[in-house]
Motif scaffolding. Structure first.
Motif, short mmCIF file in Angstrom:
data_model
loop_
_atom_site.label_atom_id
_atom_site.label_comp_id
_atom_site.label_asym_id
_atom_site.label_seq_id
_atom_site.Cartn_x
_atom_site.Cartn_y
_atom_site.Cartn_z
N TRP A 183 -33.59 -31.32 11.54
CA TRP A 183 -34.46 -32.03 12.46
C TRP A 183 -34.48 -31.24 13.77
N ALA A 184 -35.64 -31.01 14.31
CA ALA A 184 -35.71 -30.24 15.55
C ALA A 184 -36.88 -30.72 16.40
N GLN A 185 -36.67 -30.64 17.70
CA GLN A 185 -37.73 -30.90 18.66
C GLN A 185 -37.83 -29.70 19.59
N MET A 186 -39.05 -29.23 19.82
CA MET A 186 -39.24 -28.09 20.72
C MET A 186 -40.67 -28.11 21.24
N ASN A 187 -40.95 -27.25 22.19
CA ASN A 187 -42.29 -27.16 22.75
C ASN A 187 -43.20 -26.29 21.89
N GLU A 207 -43.40 -34.22 26.56
CA GLU A 207 -42.18 -34.00 25.79
C GLU A 207 -41.70 -32.56 25.96
N HIS A 208 -40.51 -32.39 26.51
CA HIS A 208 -40.03 -31.06 26.88
C HIS A 208 -38.62 -30.77 26.38
N SER A 209 -37.96 -31.75 25.76
CA SER A 209 -36.59 -31.55 25.29
C SER A 209 -36.56 -30.57 24.12
N ARG A 210 -35.44 -29.85 24.02
CA ARG A 210 -35.22 -28.97 22.87
C ARG A 210 -33.94 -29.43 22.17
N ILE A 211 -34.10 -29.86 20.93
CA ILE A 211 -32.99 -30.39 20.14
C ILE A 211 -33.00 -29.71 18.77
N PHE A 212 -31.83 -29.26 18.32
CA PHE A 212 -31.69 -28.69 16.99
C PHE A 212 -30.58 -29.45 16.27
N ALA A 213 -30.90 -30.05 15.12
CA ALA A 213 -29.91 -30.86 14.39
C ALA A 213 -29.95 -30.50 12.91
N PHE A 214 -28.76 -30.43 12.31
CA PHE A 214 -28.61 -30.04 10.91
C PHE A 214 -27.70 -31.05 10.22
N HIS A 232 -23.23 -28.79 34.12
CA HIS A 232 -24.47 -29.45 33.74
C HIS A 232 -25.31 -28.45 32.95
N PHE A 233 -25.77 -28.88 31.77
CA PHE A 233 -26.68 -28.09 30.96
C PHE A 233 -27.95 -28.90 30.75
N GLY A 234 -29.11 -28.28 30.96
CA GLY A 234 -30.36 -29.01 30.84
C GLY A 234 -31.32 -28.35 29.89
N THR A 235 -32.25 -29.16 29.36
CA THR A 235 -33.35 -28.60 28.58
C THR A 235 -34.55 -28.31 29.47
N GLY A 236 -34.52 -28.81 30.71
CA GLY A 236 -35.64 -28.62 31.63
C GLY A 236 -35.18 -28.01 32.93
N ASN A 237 -36.14 -27.73 33.80
CA ASN A 237 -35.86 -27.04 35.05
C ASN A 237 -35.26 -27.97 36.10
N TYR A 238 -34.69 -27.36 37.13
CA TYR A 238 -34.14 -28.14 38.25
C TYR A 238 -35.28 -28.43 39.22
N HIS A 239 -36.22 -29.23 38.75
CA HIS A 239 -37.48 -29.49 39.46
C HIS A 239 -37.65 -31.00 39.58
N ALA A 258 -39.35 -33.61 36.80
CA ALA A 258 -38.39 -34.50 36.15
C ALA A 258 -38.88 -35.94 36.11
N ARG A 259 -39.93 -36.27 36.84
CA ARG A 259 -40.52 -37.61 36.76
C ARG A 259 -41.64 -37.67 35.73
N ILE A 260 -42.02 -36.51 35.19
CA ILE A 260 -43.13 -36.44 34.24
C ILE A 260 -42.67 -35.90 32.89
N TYR A 261 -41.74 -34.93 32.91
CA TYR A 261 -41.28 -34.29 31.68
C TYR A 261 -40.10 -35.06 31.10
N THR A 262 -40.08 -35.21 29.77
CA THR A 262 -38.88 -35.76 29.14
C THR A 262 -37.93 -34.60 28.84
N ASP A 263 -36.73 -34.70 29.40
CA ASP A 263 -35.72 -33.66 29.23
C ASP A 263 -34.35 -34.30 29.14
N LEU A 264 -33.39 -33.52 28.66
CA LEU A 264 -32.02 -33.98 28.54
C LEU A 264 -31.13 -33.23 29.51
N SER A 265 -30.24 -33.97 30.18
CA SER A 265 -29.21 -33.40 31.03
C SER A 265 -27.86 -33.76 30.44
#
Length: 743
Positions: free
Chosen positions: A561-565, A618-625, A481-488, A492-499
């Motif tokens: 295209w990128a999404q980050m904090n 919004e907490h996800s980190r995405i990098f796209a090229f 399992h790889f996540g963009t957010g913490n094991y919290h 996880a009910r408030i932050y948007t993250d990807l697992s």
């Protein structure tokens, strides 16, 4: 006693040298971008908090949710002062004049920050006054000092006598009584008194214990069925005669203290656990950074505070209103569903349910991407609980940065260890403000037989990785399992993250290399799929940017295209400027700090930046090229990461970048998650070249990112349709995004 393994300074320095050499070798002969090409980091953060505060005025939100945003703006500002302003104040105190990326010295930054803090806090007061009136219109009243002074209720007096007086301790301020310690975020009252019998003048202090409720509710039968609240300090002042019989009250005032709360790590720390236990105690007694006072604070009492608190480099702020906006969060817990967002229950991933809850079977069939909070974090917990209960699982490895105070993840790891599995947990002690909690988790894990590792002294382990090694037939299979957010589970009910769940053998082998790097300092000489920082993530991003530049120069489609904090790293921003100059179209979704100046002719005319603020963080980190693709879903290179575009993530943290090779997962992240971020108008702010932000216009098209994902099938389901009528998953990107298709 728990002991961290001592990190040899020579080895640690050598590792840092390898990283620095590798980074400097990737200079790519960047043109010299001067200070006028960057926004100031601290002022950009304050601009972010202005956007948060603006949501308290958003009438599309229920009333108590608007109050929540006001409270969040207060807690954000507290942390900013305790950490960022404290750091600058320390530099000023030591005479450091090294300029920031935008060319300002610490002293210049402090001057600008003071002005902006004044503006923000005045705006908070204005919004609070409006919200307080609206709350009263909806049957929720917070009594002001004036209204409370005229309140003769026997109940109030009895409550003070029975519930407050036994807890508080008045202390005289004179040579016979040492000045009491005021804790970080502590509030207190100073009273100027004259003894009636002999005219003796006296100053008394009452510190408000954190165990007292911030607000007290009058029983509804006495309040005619309404919700009436009183701040605890107002009750103390109203009935001060109970505390000081025989004295005449000349004046009083409420104050609040914020202290330096950062913890600096010393390389020679032999025992990290012991060091952090001591450092946490020191933090509670850190230097005062801000003293906030009521406007009519008694001058004699204020003089005592200035003398005793050493305020030479502190910000002294006066306010004619509420003094602690973070504390307003306590009012939001009242039972008033009509004044809050409609309750939302995350969906459980359909792919897992199709396999009767067997996480391993579902992952074995195909990689899975989960988007929290729209899909339940329970699937991550179930993944680890299944590992704990499965007799064929032989080992579990887990990183822990923030896990919360009640953590089912910790329970799963303990259960796995007690079931005889080999369990390794990398617990990051340097997670700011969670250090004490993480020490407690480490103790519990060690008692259960988990091998607890604390990682590097200089680098935080910020990567979000779980590994489960399972015996299957005559071989072993690794599930990750790889996540963009913490094991919290709460976040996880408030932050948007990807697992991302995968059984890809290359991912499993690289994950093992990552754990070996953290636990044994064995730096991998190569990886097959993943990229880590600080040993290569920066270089990977530069490599992908270079490819887009080459594609643009050869007249092939080129886009990023990128999404980050946050985006603050000067050299990464310089590479994006280079790409823009070459004709690469760049769309960035940066929620918080952004030091890049977008849409500046001759510098960044091909770069746009937006920030999304709404119900979820919004907490996800995405990098796209684009990777030379005419349509992004065909050949684009897409990855998720635990890292933001900050120097600390690229140089001083252990992070992971995970390319998405599975076609379905690839398309879901690019053409659903990334695209929905770009399409959003209702919660989006556009960053302008001068550093200000303006709300996106909804005149031509209105689209709400959060509402879409709340009301449509999950990523691990069977797709759906955007509210704009464009089908998914074959979505095009917005106009100007570097592709041939338009929505």
């Amino acid at each position: 006693m728990m002991r961290s393994r001592r990190i040899d300074t020579v080895t640690n320095t050598a590792q840092a040298g390898v990283v620095n050499e590798r980074v400097s070798s990737q200079d790519h002969t960047s043109p010299p971008y001067g200070p006028d090409c960057y926004f100031n980091r601290e002022l950009s953060w304050l601009a972010f908090n202005r956007r948060v505060l603006a949501e308290a005025c958003n009438r599309d939100y229920p009333l108590l949710e608007r109050l929540r945003f006001l409270s969040i703006s207060g807690s954000n500002l507290d942390e900013f002062i305790m950490v960022r302003v404290a750091g600058l104040a320390g530099q000023v105190k030591r005479g450091i004049e090294e300029p920031s990326v935008d060319g300002m010295t610490p002293l210049q930054q402090m001057a600008n920050i003071r002005d902006e803090l004044d503006h923000l806090e005045k705006r908070q007061q204005e919004i609070w006054e409006d919200l307080r009136d609206e709350l009263a219109d909806n049957g929720i009243t917070l009594l002001t000092r004036e209204k409370l002074a005229a309140e003769p209720s026997r109940w109030l007096k009895a409550y003070v006598r029975d519930h407050i007086l036994p807890v508080i301790t008045p202390q005289a301020i004179d040579p016979a009584h040492p000045f009491p310690f005021v804790a970080n975020q502590g509030m207190g009252l100073l009273f100027s008194l004259t003894r009636k019998s002999d005219g003796l003048d006296l100053i008394e202090m009452i510190l408000i214990p954190p165990g007292l409720p911030r607000f007290v509710a009058i029983p509804q039968d006495l309040a005619n069925g309404k919700c009436i609240f009183i701040a605890v300090e107002q009750m103390i002042c109203r009935y001060a005669e109970l505390l000081f019989p025989g004295f005449h009250l000349k004046g009083h005032g409420l104050f609040r203290v914020l202290r330096d709360s950062d913890i600096e790590i010393e390389e020679e720390a032999e025992d990290l656990v012991r060091y952090f236990r001591t450092a946490i105690q020191r933090r509670r007694r850190g230097e005062v950074i801000q003293l906030k006072l009521e406007t009519d604070f008694d001058p004699d009492a204020e003089a005592v505070l200035h003398e005793q608190l050493d305020l030479d480099h502190a910000i002294v702020a006066r306010t004619h209103g509420h003094i602690d906006f973070s504390g307003l969060a306590d009012l939001i817990d009242i039972d008033a569903p009509s004044l809050k967002f409609e309750a939302y229950n995350p969906r459980y991933p359909e792919r897992i349910m199709e396999h009767d809850g067997d996480c391993f079977a579902a992952i074995r069939e195909k990689d899975i991407i989960i988007q929290h909070p729209y899909e339940s974090f329970e699937v991550v917990v179930d993944f680890l609980m299944q590992a704990a209960n499965d007799p064929d699982v032989v080992a579990v490895k887990q990183t822990l940065y923030r896990a919360g105070s009640q953590s089912p993840i910790i329970s799963a790891l303990i259960a796995a260890a007690e079931a005889g599995k080999s369990v390794t947990a990398v617990v990051e002690l340097k997670a700011r403000f969670d250090e004490e909690q993480n020490i407690q988790w480490a103790s519990q894990l060690e008692r259960a037989g988990v091998q607890v590792i604390y990682g590097f002294v200089d680098w935080k382990t910020h990567a979000k990785v779980s590994m489960v090694i399972r015996r299957e037939g005559d071989a072993y299979r690794t599930y990750c399992h790889f996540g963009t957010g913490n094991y919290h589970p709460i976040n996880a009910r408030i932050y948007t993250d990807l697992s991302f769940f995968t059984a890809d053998p290359a991912a499993g082998r690289d994950a093992a290399r990552l754990f070996n790097f953290v636990t044994g300092y064995v730096e991998p000489n190569r990886t097959e799929l993943l990229t880590f920082s600080p040993t290569g993530l920066r270089e990977k991003l530069y490599e992908r940017i270079e490819r887009e530049i080459a594609n643009a120069q050869e007249s092939r489609p080129a886009a990023i295209w990128a999404q980050m904090n946050s985006l603050t790293d000067r050299d990464l921003i310089a590479q994006l400027y280079r790409a823009s100059a070459a004709g690469v179209r760049i769309n960035l979704v940066v929620r918080g700090i952004c030091c890049l100046k977008p849409e500046v002719p001759g510098l960044s005319e091909n770069i746009s930046v937006k920030s999304i603020i709404g119900r979820f963080l919004e907490h996800s980190r995405i990098f796209a090229f684009a990777n030379g693709a005419a349509m992004p879903h065909r050949r684009a290179w897409v990855a998720i990461s635990s890292a933001d575009g900050m120097s600390r993530n690229l140089n001083r943290r252990v992070e992971v970048l995970v390319p998405l090779r599975n076609r379905t997962v690839h398309d879901q992240v690019l053409e659903q998650v990334m695209l929905a971020n770009l399409l959003d108008t209702e919660q989006s702010w556009r960053l302008l070249p001068d550093g200000s932000y303006e709300r996106e216009s909804t005149e031509e098209r209105s689209f709400n990112l959060h509402r879409y994902f709340m009301n449509n099938p999950s990523l691990s389901g069977r797709g759906g349709a955007l509210e704009t009528g464009v089908d998914v998953p074959r979505l095009s990107l917005p106009k100007g995004s570097g592709t041939d298709e338009q929505p």
